[in-house]
Design a protein around this motif. Sequence first.
Motif: not given
Length: 314
Positions: A118, A122, A141, A143, A162, A165
């Motif tokens: 987490s 991203g 892979r 967050s 994730s 997602l």
Amino acid sequence: MPVYEHLSTFAGKDVTDSSFEHEGESVPLAYEPGTMGELAWRVGTSYEGTPFADVFGAFLEQNDTAEVTHLVIGYWGASYDDNPDVDPVRLVVDAAARLPNLRALFLGDITMEESEISWIEGFDITPLFETFPGLEHIGVRGSGPVLNPFEAPALRTLRFESGGLSNGAVRAVGDSDLPVLESLELWLGVADYGGRTTVEDLAGILSGERLPSLHHLGLEDSEIQDDIAAAIASAPIVARLESLSLAMGALTDQGAEALLSGQPLTHLKRLDLHHHFLTDPMMERFRTALPGVEVELGDQRRPEDDRVYVAVAE
């Protein structure tokens, strides 16, 4: 199922590191010309190690990367590091001229020791598909990767790992043109970490209209696994699948009953339900109802204080 080890293989090739750390600095490894295309190359740094941008730059400058077909991006730093503004997607996109034969990319080969899933930031990965139309395999892979609908004429496998997602990314997959995609795996995660996907968000995927070649579908690690199972029971995409995974999530007898009561699943070669909350009688029903199907029912769980949970969240 936390990630404890780096990838050893990716898209059919062995993964090797492009450098090693020595006294806090990244030292490039030397490889013979003509061998770069034989392996998947992992490029990454470490906490307090050489900045990722420098490591990646050295990889490009000191190797014949025109030969590289498989690239694995490892640890690049995180929001709690001194270099929080590194965007690995932008670095790869900007290096497109040095990677003309790139066919497989994994973004975020980062273990739990390096960062909780987490905590892996991203990024907008849409430019990857726009810049590398020949990509055949992509894994991400972390967050909340951002994704807009895209065209990927060569893409065969797509995998998101994730603990949360975003439903925007899920909808984007369903709205994209993926004519040769064979395998799609989505770890949906939980709402507390951004995984707010609903069955309605999955409509584009479950209809199968833009996924004419799909043979494997994984809708995994979801706290609404019962609702997904009920939707799968009548989803058009299922009839042409060879394998289906609803693993790693909060699947209970309620969702299992819906799955068994829906459309036939006897055409499947494999059904993966591992990490589940099914009772012993329900597990036996699956074995009896699907005698010719490899049904994975390992990692049976019991509710904790009447609470069911997914395999990967934080």
